[in-house]
Design a protein around this motif. Structure first.
Motif, PDB file in Angstrom:
ATOM      1  N   GLN A  65       0.940  -1.180  -0.032  1.00 24.15           N
ATOM      2  CA  GLN A  65       0.220  -0.332   0.266  1.00 24.15           C
ATOM      3  C   GLN A  65       0.825   1.075  -0.321  1.00 24.15           C
ATOM      4  OE1 GLN A  65      -2.183   1.252   3.454  1.00 24.15           O
ATOM      5  NE2 GLN A  65      -3.808   0.344   2.533  1.00 24.15           N
ATOM      6  N   LYS A  66       0.950   2.266  -1.064  1.00 25.11           N
ATOM      7  CA  LYS A  66       1.371   3.359  -0.593  1.00 25.11           C
ATOM      8  C   LYS A  66      -0.046   4.192  -0.427  1.00 25.11           C
ATOM      9  CE  LYS A  66       4.277   4.864  -3.080  1.00 25.11           C
ATOM     10  NZ  LYS A  66       5.734   5.889  -3.871  1.00 25.11           N
ATOM     11  N   LYS A  67       0.418   5.234  -0.004  1.00 24.91           N
ATOM     12  CA  LYS A  67      -0.209   6.704   0.394  1.00 24.91           C
ATOM     13  C   LYS A  67       0.158   7.628   0.367  1.00 24.91           C
ATOM     14  CE  LYS A  67      -4.706   4.184   2.516  1.00 24.91           C
ATOM     15  NZ  LYS A  67      -5.035   4.257   3.700  1.00 24.91           N
ATOM     16  N   SER A  68      -0.285   8.829   0.252  1.00 23.38           N
ATOM     17  CA  SER A  68       0.973  10.532  -0.143  1.00 23.38           C
ATOM     18  C   SER A  68       2.341   9.881  -0.371  1.00 23.38           C
ATOM     19  CB  SER A  68      -0.069  11.032   1.260  1.00 23.38           C
ATOM     20  OG  SER A  68      -1.306  11.031   1.933  1.00 23.38           O
ATOM     21  N   GLY A  69       2.786   8.927  -1.525  1.00 21.41           N
ATOM     22  CA  GLY A  69       3.832   8.937  -1.395  1.00 21.41           C
ATOM     23  C   GLY A  69       5.009   8.493  -0.472  1.00 21.41           C
ATOM     24  N   ARG A  97       1.836  -0.260   3.762  1.00 20.24           N
ATOM     25  CA  ARG A  97       2.567  -1.501   4.086  1.00 20.24           C
ATOM     26  C   ARG A  97       2.886  -2.170   3.759  1.00 20.24           C
ATOM     27  NH1 ARG A  97      -2.894  -2.219   3.851  1.00 20.24           N
ATOM     28  NH2 ARG A  97      -3.244  -3.422   2.090  1.00 20.24           N
ATOM     29  N   ILE A  98       4.246  -2.859   4.159  1.00 20.17           N
ATOM     30  CA  ILE A  98       5.258  -3.842   3.365  1.00 20.17           C
ATOM     31  C   ILE A  98       4.421  -5.325   3.581  1.00 20.17           C
ATOM     32  CG2 ILE A  98       7.629  -4.712   3.378  1.00 20.17           C
ATOM     33  CD1 ILE A  98       7.096  -2.214   2.457  1.00 20.17           C
ATOM     34  N   LYS A 122      -0.353  -6.684  -4.298  1.00 16.13           N
ATOM     35  CA  LYS A 122      -1.197  -6.812  -3.051  1.00 16.13           C
ATOM     36  C   LYS A 122      -2.275  -8.103  -2.743  1.00 16.13           C
ATOM     37  CE  LYS A 122      -4.364  -3.103  -4.193  1.00 16.13           C
ATOM     38  NZ  LYS A 122      -4.647  -1.656  -3.046  1.00 16.13           N
ATOM     39  N   PRO A 123      -2.852  -8.855  -2.861  1.00 19.10           N
ATOM     40  CA  PRO A 123      -3.517 -10.050  -2.766  1.00 19.10           C
ATOM     41  C   PRO A 123      -4.538  -9.211  -3.953  1.00 19.10           C
ATOM     42  CG  PRO A 123      -2.544  -9.545  -0.999  1.00 19.10           C
ATOM     43  CD  PRO A 123      -2.441  -8.663  -0.718  1.00 19.10           C
ATOM     44  N   PRO A 124      -5.035  -9.970  -4.936  1.00 22.36           N
ATOM     45  CA  PRO A 124      -5.816 -10.126  -6.021  1.00 22.36           C
ATOM     46  C   PRO A 124      -7.438  -9.687  -5.419  1.00 22.36           C
ATOM     47  CG  PRO A 124      -5.355 -11.953  -6.303  1.00 22.36           C
ATOM     48  CD  PRO A 124      -4.505 -11.171  -5.423  1.00 22.36           C
ATOM     49  N   LYS A 125      -8.166  -8.961  -5.785  1.00 21.68           N
ATOM     50  CA  LYS A 125      -9.435  -8.107  -5.270  1.00 21.68           C
ATOM     51  C   LYS A 125     -10.238  -9.971  -5.182  1.00 21.68           C
ATOM     52  CE  LYS A 125      -9.371  -3.440  -5.240  1.00 21.68           C
ATOM     53  NZ  LYS A 125      -9.950  -2.141  -5.735  1.00 21.68           N
ATOM     54  N   HIS A 126      -9.677 -10.143  -6.670  1.00 20.36           N
ATOM     55  CA  HIS A 126     -10.604 -11.344  -7.521  1.00 20.36           C
ATOM     56  C   HIS A 126      -9.844 -12.728  -7.800  1.00 20.36           C
ATOM     57  CE1 HIS A 126     -14.025  -8.768  -7.864  1.00 20.36           C
ATOM     58  NE2 HIS A 126     -13.433  -7.229  -8.890  1.00 20.36           N
ATOM     59  N   PRO A 127      -9.065 -13.495  -7.127  1.00 19.21           N
ATOM     60  CA  PRO A 127      -8.351 -14.363  -7.388  1.00 19.21           C
ATOM     61  C   PRO A 127      -8.291 -15.042  -8.692  1.00 19.21           C
ATOM     62  CG  PRO A 127      -8.496 -14.009  -4.272  1.00 19.21           C
ATOM     63  CD  PRO A 127     -10.151 -13.668  -4.836  1.00 19.21           C
ATOM     64  N   ILE A 172       0.708 -10.139 -11.029  1.00 18.01           N
ATOM     65  CA  ILE A 172       1.599  -9.739 -10.042  1.00 18.01           C
ATOM     66  C   ILE A 172       1.445 -10.486  -8.700  1.00 18.01           C
ATOM     67  CG2 ILE A 172       1.395  -8.173  -9.157  1.00 18.01           C
ATOM     68  CD1 ILE A 172       4.524  -9.954 -10.901  1.00 18.01           C
ATOM     69  N   GLU A 173       0.905 -10.737  -7.592  1.00 12.82           N
ATOM     70  CA  GLU A 173       0.475 -11.094  -6.528  1.00 12.82           C
ATOM     71  C   GLU A 173       1.003 -12.660  -6.857  1.00 12.82           C
ATOM     72  OE1 GLU A 173      -0.105 -12.599  -1.880  1.00 12.82           O
ATOM     73  OE2 GLU A 173      -1.385 -12.437  -3.992  1.00 12.82           O
ATOM     74  N   PRO A 174       0.091 -13.061  -7.145  1.00 12.21           N
ATOM     75  CA  PRO A 174      -0.176 -14.948  -7.010  1.00 12.21           C
ATOM     76  C   PRO A 174       1.014 -15.294  -7.974  1.00 12.21           C
ATOM     77  CG  PRO A 174      -2.632 -13.647  -8.061  1.00 12.21           C
ATOM     78  CD  PRO A 174      -1.833 -13.047  -7.907  1.00 12.21           C
ATOM     79  N   TYR A 175       1.518 -14.482  -9.048  1.00 10.54           N
ATOM     80  CA  TYR A 175       3.298 -15.056  -9.842  1.00 10.54           C
ATOM     81  C   TYR A 175       4.106 -15.439  -9.533  1.00 10.54           C
ATOM     82  CZ  TYR A 175       5.958 -15.830 -13.055  1.00 10.54           C
ATOM     83  OH  TYR A 175       7.227 -15.935 -13.408  1.00 10.54           O
ATOM     84  N   LEU A 176       4.027 -13.917  -7.988  1.00  9.11           N
ATOM     85  CA  LEU A 176       5.375 -14.421  -7.059  1.00  9.11           C
ATOM     86  C   LEU A 176       5.381 -15.043  -5.964  1.00  9.11           C
ATOM     87  CD1 LEU A 176       5.516 -10.817  -6.673  1.00  9.11           C
ATOM     88  CD2 LEU A 176       7.054 -11.799  -8.085  1.00  9.11           C
TER      89      LEU A 176
END
Length: 741
Positions: free
Chosen positions: A295-299, A303-304, A335-340, A531-535
């Motif tokens: 997650q990125k917010k305001s530059g 969340r890692i 991040k984990p996909p909203k629609h796996p 990308i997240e499932p592929y990683l």
């Protein structure tokens, strides 16, 4: 407490002057673990009783004696252990005596206040266990944790963790036993927080501490305490307050040094601290895992996440800690996909539809490069395989930016890096990740810091460290390693960067996919569902990563027979690694593989692009241009060029203007300032105001003999007014006398 009050009330004159009674009183106070106020009240009652009895007792000496007895009481259980020889030889450990030696090591090093020494001894013991086959290397961190736990337990049980001071922890605070002028010893509060999970860390090449700051209202994990912050009370206090605003300190500078000693006495191990995201190797087990910005917010990355192998994953406290500012510059969210259930649909689009965005394998190369970027740290570490910088250039409307953005979105890229008026965003972006793509906005050699691009891109390709000066006069060092895509209307021409790039000229005629076909990609949806499932898939098959490298080499050799230079071969192999990853994914999930004809086309295009665009440095092109294009008209009509037996004089503006038009016709981004600066650094060139054909002009003087070292032949400079006679062969009659400079 009532028993202690009764003891004071029943005290006689003889008791007050009796050492045994005094020690009995001291022990009762210590055993009750009284608060500071309770201690002061007890000593006040004791002093009033002494005064009533008119006993001759020096209360100041009495309080000092109490402090000494307290120390002796805490250290009493250690006296027998102190007789042991601390410096045992772990080298003499055998399979038969390991249990006995381990116990002795734990007992002896619990006496050592220097945390670094304790850490070194524990690590030496564990290394010995591994060398004897008693333990496996994969158990390293677990063994380290167990031994340190035993050591710290013993130190805490016997008060050794007080670091030979009067500091301890009580009710989530640091406190210290001190002597007062009135009433007697009391407990002073030093902080309203404690520091836990204390580990050694190397941060920016200096020894630091990595800690958790604990306050009842808030706990902040993984805070770096630098060497400077460990010796300065105010600097440490500011650092703690910055991360946890609930925290404050009341101790002075002298007490702070004791407090820091107490904190260091509880170090239990070491960990890695980094300021970037991407692919990381766990040191003791050798396993690789991904650290991702969820997650990125305001530059800021707020969340890692960690994507770990399922078999023997590193424990939480063993994972790399992320600290600093560079990693915030990553322009990716993973991040984990909203629609796996969508990730396989995304994979199919990426492998089967996206490659058709451009003709002749150009979009294939961009896709394969993105895949190869994910494993580039592993390939660099294990196969000295470097990922090339990807330079996409072409006119407006050619489709280069659209293609790059679509493909990058599958890999979590949210936006491109805007290249502003200073190099700072680019520099930090290049250090933000070692595996996730950095896509830039339009780049131009006319940027104010264009002269820095050579070093920045070269360091990024080599994954070298970059040193930057700070306002305080110190230097900060960090690695530049982000997989980088540079876009521009014209290609880069910097000689140091050319051979480290795959340059693709994207033209409008290369567009292959029409609007209806593009709709199949569903561009309004979140393409990063891929990308997240592929990683997660990728870290589970890391035992096959070497096969990707071998396959990439094979793809390159099959297509080219290795007929190119080493740098080009490395660039092509990197793209081949990406193709191997693509075909592996296709086989695993029954998608369409890229066939041998397509792969050969891709490899040949990479080699062709590398060879076509690896041109001479811009300043050499400039001198070549003058040598090949000056004529009698230039010499007769004024101050364009003047030739003598020993030197050439040119008017700068005349030739740079002509060269600018020539170079732009070849779709090369040109910066006159960079050219002049490069010429100034060349041996055999003087920037001055020479006389050219009798007229003084702003220009430069060239020494042809010295320029030969740069591949500029001296004998090709001829005087067109002298019927083509070469330099050095001009007769005295045909040579114009030149005024002195």
């Amino acid at each position: 407490m009532e028993q202690l009050t009764q003891m004071v009330a029943n005290m006689t004159v003889e008791d007050a002057n009796n050492n045994d009674f005094q020690k009995k009183f001291f022990k009762a106070v210590i055993d009750l673990d009284l608060s500071g106020k309770e201690q002061e009240e007890t000593f006040r009652q004791f002093e009033e009783k002494v005064s009533t009895l008119e006993a001759k007792l020096d209360m100041e000496a009495f309080r000092a004696e109490f402090l000494e007895v307290t120390k002796q009481y805490l250290e009493e259980p250690l006296k027998e252990l102190e007789a042991e020889n601390i410096l045992i030889s772990i080298d003499q450990v055998t399979v038969d005596n390991i249990g006995e030696v381990r116990e002795k090591v734990v007992r002896n090093i619990s006496l050592v206040d220097d945390a670094q020494t304790r850490s070194e001894v524990v690590n030496k013991l564990i290394q010995k266990l591994i060398s004897l086959g008693i333990a496996d290397a994969s158990q390293y961190n677990q063994l380290q944790k167990e031994v340190f736990a035993d050591v710290n337990k013993l130190r805490l049980e016997h008060g050794k963790s007080t670091y030979k001071s009067d500091i301890t922890e009580r009710n989530g605070k640091y406190v210290m036993l001190v002597s007062t002028a009135i009433g007697g010893p009391r407990v002073d509060e030093l902080t309203n927080f404690t520091v836990t999970n204390i580990r050694h860390a190397v941060y920016l090449k200096e020894n630091a501490l990595l800690v958790d700051i604990v306050h009842p209202e808030k706990t902040v994990k993984n805070v770096i305490i630098t060497s400077a912050e460990q010796v300065s009370r105010d600097t440490f206090a500011n650092k703690v307050a910055k991360f946890n605003t609930y925290c404050n300190m009341t101790c002075n500078k002298d007490v702070f040094s004791k407090l820091m000693g107490y904190i260091k006495s509880q170090i239990y191990g070491s960990t890695e601290v980094i300021d970037y995201l991407g692919l990381i190797q766990h040191e003791s087990s050798g396993k690789w895992y991904f650290v991702v910005p969820e997650q990125k917010k305001s530059g800021q990355v707020t969340r890692i996440g960690y994507i770990l192998p399922e078999e023997n994953p590193p424990e939480d406290q063993e994972l790399a800690a992320i600290y600093g500012n560079n990693h915030h510059e990553v322009l990716v969210e993973i991040k984990p996909p909203k629609h796996p259930d969508k990730w396989m649909e995304r994979a199919q689009s990426l492998l089967e539809i996206v490659p058709n965005l451009l003709r002749d394998g150009k979009s294939h190369i961009i896709v394969a490069w993105h895949f190869a970027a994910l494993l580039s740290p592993y390939m660099h570490e294990n196969h000295v395989s470097r990922l090339p910088i990807l330079n996409l250039f072409g006119g407006k409307g050619s489709g280069k930016s659209t293609t790059a953005r679509i493909i990058s979105r599958f890999f979590g890229v949210k936006k491109a890096l805007t290249l502003g008026s200073t190099p700072q965003p680019l520099r930090q972006g290049l250090g933000s990740s070692n595996a996730f793509p950095l896509l830039t906005e339009e780049f131009s050699n006319k940027l104010p810091y264009a002269y820095l691009i050579s070093d920045l891109l070269k360091n990024t390709y080599n994954r070298d460290e970059y040193k930057r000066g700070l306002r305080e006069g110190a230097n900060m060092q960090f690695s530049l390693h982000s997989p980088t895509i540079i876009q521009g209307n014209a290609r880069l021409v910097n000689e140091a960067a050319l051979s480290r790039m795959v340059q693709l000229n994207i033209e409008e005629k290369d567009k292959l996919m029409n609007v209806d076909e593009t709709k199949k990609l569903d561009l309004r949806s979140d393409l990063s569902d891929f990308i997240e499932p592929y990683l997660r898939y990728l870290v589970q098959i890391q035992d096959r990563w070497d096969e990707f490298y071998e396959q990439g080499v094979e793809y390159f050799l099959n297509a080219t027979a290795g007929a190119c230079d080493d740098r080009t071969a490395t660039n092509a192999t990197s793209i081949g690694i990406g193709i191997a990853m693509i075909n592996d994914l296709a086989r695993q999930y029954d998608l369409q593989e890229w066939d041998s004809i397509t792969i050969k086309m891709i490899m040949n295009l990479v080699v062709q692009a590398s060879e076509e665009f690896n041109t001479k440095p811009i300043e050499i092109q400039f001198l070549d241009y003058i040598q090949n294009h000056y004529n009698a008209k230039d010499m007769v009509e004024g101050n364009a060029i003047s030739i003598s037996p020993t030197e050439i004089r040119i008017k700068t503006t005349y030739w740079t203007d002509r060269f600018e038009q020539y170079i732009k016709d070849k779709q090369i981004d040109y910066d006159k300032t960079m050219l002049i600066n490069n010429l100034k650094r060349m041996e055999g060139i003087k920037i001055n105001d020479p006389y050219i054909n009798g007229k003084k002009a702003r220009g430069m003087t060239l020494d042809p003999k010295k320029l030969e070292k740069y591949g500029i032949p001296a004998d090709l400079w001829s005087d067109p007014l002298s019927d083509g006679i070469m330099l050095g062969e001009l007769s005295e009659e045909s040579t114009e006398e030149l005024p002195p400079q």
